[in-house]
Design an enzyme around this catalytic site. Structure first.
Site, short mmCIF file in Angstrom:
data_model
loop_
_atom_site.label_atom_id
_atom_site.label_comp_id
_atom_site.label_asym_id
_atom_site.label_seq_id
_atom_site.Cartn_x
_atom_site.Cartn_y
_atom_site.Cartn_z
N LYS A 1 -22.98 28.96 92.04
CA LYS A 1 -24.20 28.37 92.62
C LYS A 1 -25.28 28.25 91.55
O LYS A 1 -25.25 28.92 90.51
CB LYS A 1 -24.72 29.22 93.79
CG LYS A 1 -25.06 30.69 93.44
CD LYS A 1 -26.48 30.93 92.96
CE LYS A 1 -26.72 32.40 92.59
NZ LYS A 1 -27.83 32.64 91.70
N PRO B 1 -19.48 31.36 84.06
CA PRO B 1 -19.98 32.34 83.10
C PRO B 1 -20.36 33.66 83.81
O PRO B 1 -20.85 33.64 84.92
CB PRO B 1 -21.23 31.67 82.50
CG PRO B 1 -21.04 30.21 82.73
CD PRO B 1 -20.21 30.08 83.99
N VAL B 2 -20.08 34.78 83.13
CA VAL B 2 -20.31 36.11 83.72
C VAL B 2 -21.72 36.60 83.40
O VAL B 2 -22.24 36.36 82.31
CB VAL B 2 -19.26 37.10 83.16
CG1 VAL B 2 -19.53 38.51 83.65
CG2 VAL B 2 -17.86 36.66 83.57
N ALA B 3 -22.32 37.31 84.36
CA ALA B 3 -23.68 37.85 84.21
C ALA B 3 -24.63 36.75 83.73
O ALA B 3 -25.34 36.87 82.74
CB ALA B 3 -23.71 39.04 83.26
N ALA B 4 -24.61 35.64 84.46
CA ALA B 4 -25.28 34.43 84.00
C ALA B 4 -26.27 33.86 85.00
O ALA B 4 -26.99 32.91 84.69
CB ALA B 4 -24.22 33.38 83.69
N GLY B 5 -26.31 34.40 86.22
CA GLY B 5 -27.20 33.85 87.25
C GLY B 5 -26.55 32.77 88.09
O GLY B 5 -27.22 32.04 88.81
N MET B 6 -25.20 32.70 88.03
CA MET B 6 -24.49 31.68 88.82
C MET B 6 -23.68 32.29 89.97
O MET B 6 -22.87 31.61 90.62
CB MET B 6 -23.58 30.85 87.93
CG MET B 6 -24.39 30.06 86.91
SD MET B 6 -23.44 28.72 86.21
CE MET B 6 -23.33 27.58 87.57
N GLY C 1 -19.54 36.67 90.47
CA GLY C 1 -18.95 37.88 91.05
C GLY C 1 -19.07 37.88 92.57
O GLY C 1 -18.11 38.21 93.28
N SER D 1 -19.32 35.28 94.51
CA SER D 1 -18.45 34.25 95.05
C SER D 1 -16.99 34.70 95.03
O SER D 1 -16.23 34.42 95.97
CB SER D 1 -18.61 32.95 94.25
OG SER D 1 -17.91 31.92 94.88
N ASP E 1 -25.89 38.37 97.87
CA ASP E 1 -25.54 36.94 97.77
C ASP E 1 -24.17 36.61 98.37
O ASP E 1 -23.80 35.43 98.44
CB ASP E 1 -25.53 36.49 96.29
CG ASP E 1 -26.94 36.32 95.75
OD1 ASP E 1 -27.90 36.33 96.55
OD2 ASP E 1 -27.08 36.19 94.52
P1 ATP Z 1 -25.96 36.60 90.24
O1 ATP Z 1 -26.24 35.14 90.09
O2 ATP Z 1 -25.50 36.94 91.65
O3 ATP Z 1 -27.07 37.46 89.75
P2 ATP Z 1 -24.56 37.10 87.85
O4 ATP Z 1 -24.14 35.81 87.25
O5 ATP Z 1 -25.81 37.70 87.31
O6 ATP Z 1 -24.66 36.92 89.40
P3 ATP Z 1 -21.88 38.14 87.80
O7 ATP Z 1 -21.24 37.26 86.81
O8 ATP Z 1 -21.57 37.91 89.23
O9 ATP Z 1 -23.46 38.17 87.61
O10 ATP Z 1 -21.51 39.68 87.45
C1 ATP Z 1 -22.34 40.57 86.79
C2 ATP Z 1 -21.61 41.90 86.46
O11 ATP Z 1 -20.75 42.31 87.52
C3 ATP Z 1 -20.75 41.77 85.23
O12 ATP Z 1 -21.39 42.40 84.16
C4 ATP Z 1 -19.41 42.43 85.57
O13 ATP Z 1 -19.13 43.57 84.79
C5 ATP Z 1 -19.52 42.85 87.03
N1 ATP Z 1 -18.40 42.26 87.83
C6 ATP Z 1 -17.67 42.90 88.74
N2 ATP Z 1 -16.77 42.09 89.30
C7 ATP Z 1 -16.93 40.87 88.75
C8 ATP Z 1 -16.31 39.61 88.93
N3 ATP Z 1 -15.32 39.44 89.79
N4 ATP Z 1 -16.76 38.58 88.19
C9 ATP Z 1 -17.79 38.74 87.32
N5 ATP Z 1 -18.40 39.91 87.10
C10 ATP Z 1 -18.00 40.98 87.80
#
Ligand code: ATP
Length: 291
Positions: free
Chosen positions: A11, A95-100, A103, A105, A137
């Site tokens: 998202k 992308p992980v920990a990116a604001g999308m 996790g 989803s 979320d």
């Molecule tokens: P949001 O937009 O909800 O703030 P986000 O983009 O900041 O999400 P995610 O990518 O969902 O963050 O994940 C952040 C942290 O959660 C990561 O540092 C990771 O270690 C942990 N995590 C646990 N399970 C998952 C997963 N299935 N996918 C991604 N990260 C995960």
């Protein structure tokens, strides 16, 4: 059913406002959420061995109970006394920990998958009630589409679909924790608040330019200040023809909205050659016809 494959969509936040900090430390928000056609791919398979095993293409992600897909599966399997073992294969592209919301989803999608696979018969709202125990979320990621999210993000109102356009998504090389951003936000001193009600009206009218003109995210006051690269990417996208650009969620991902695909591709290439970003995507709105 022995196996199921599902897409877990990411998202963007077209608007993100923090209304106040509650006494329990949680922030009350108002956000316009929009699903985009970027997704992680999840395969759930019944296995001979008992328990839940998680495999992922990203070696730095946990595969134990700290992975949100594990938590999501366990929550439903415990409640419904499912003894059958399962394997979850998670291919991450968001992308992980990116604001999308990747996790969240993933967790939402595993709940949808377990509900189908084991024929639990839970309706969407029943899955959403359980999803909030995993993250604020998660209910939105079950509902998807264009929504207003209030409370801590779990109180949802569906909106008309966002007018379609191209979305350039750029993730800089930095990683930002959501916790850090909220801890450093001066929620009671914000001088600017995005016009969320105005944006809802513009979405209702199908006016892409008016919606784009109201993009706003109060968390930029923390993340963009700490990481000027976010502002630089926004300026580059706007210079190259984006109607507007914004940081998504707590960042650091930046997105730009474009009417023309070639213009979008060109803007992406320019950010790529400038070295400002690490991951690059052109995507579109993922909309749901709720009529
Ligand atoms: P949001 O937009 O909800 O703030 P986000 O983009 O900041 O999400 P995610 O990518 O969902 O963050 O994940 C952040 C942290 O959660 C990561 O540092 C990771 O270690 C942990 N995590 C646990 N399970 C998952 C997963 N299935 N996918 C991604 N990260 C995960």
């Amino acid at each position: 059913m022995n196996e199921i494959g599902l897409k877990a969509y990411g998202k963007i936040n077209l608007a993100l406002d923090v209304v106040r900090k509650r006494e329990d430390g949680y922030h009350e928000v108002r956000m316009i959420m929009q699903t985009v056609k970027m997704y992680d791919y999840i395969k759930i398979k019944k296995s001979k061995e008992k328990g839940i095993r998680v495999y992922t293409n990203l070696s730095f992600l946990p595969t134990d109970e700290n992975n949100l897909v594990y938590k999501a599966a366990k929550l439903l399997m415990d409640e419904f006394n499912i003894e059958q073992g399962i394997e979850i294969k998670l291919d991450k592209f968001i992308p992980v920990a990116a604001g999308m919301g990747g996790g969240s989803s993933d967790a939402a999608t595993v709940m949808i998958g377990i509900n189908k696979m084991f024929e639990l018969g839970l309706k969407k709202n029943e899955l959403m009630d359980r999803g909030v125990k995993i993250g604020a979320d998660v209910p939105y990621c079950i509902l998807r589409g264009t929504c207003l999210a209030e409370g801590i993000g779990e109180k949802l109102t569906t909106l008309k679909p966002m007018p379609n356009c191209y979305v350039v998504v750029i993730k800089p090389s930095i990683s930002v924790s959501t916790k850090f951003v909220y801890e450093n936000l001066r929620a009671n001193e914000l001088t600017y608040h995005p016009d969320i009600d105005g944006m809802i009206a513009d979405i209702g009218a199908g006016d892409l330019h008016a919606v784009a003109g109201k993009l706003g995210n109060v968390l930029e006051t923390v993340t963009q200040e700490e990481y000027p690269v976010i502002g630089e990417i926004k300026r580059s996208l706007i210079n190259d023809g984006a109607i507007n650009a914004l940081m998504s969620g707590s960042g650091p991902t930046v997105f730009g909205l474009f009417e023309d695909k070639d213009v979008a591709e060109n803007a992406l290439q320019n950010v790529k050659s400038s070295g400002l970003g690490k991951q690059f995507f052109v995507t579109e709105m993922y909309n749901i016809d709720r009529r």
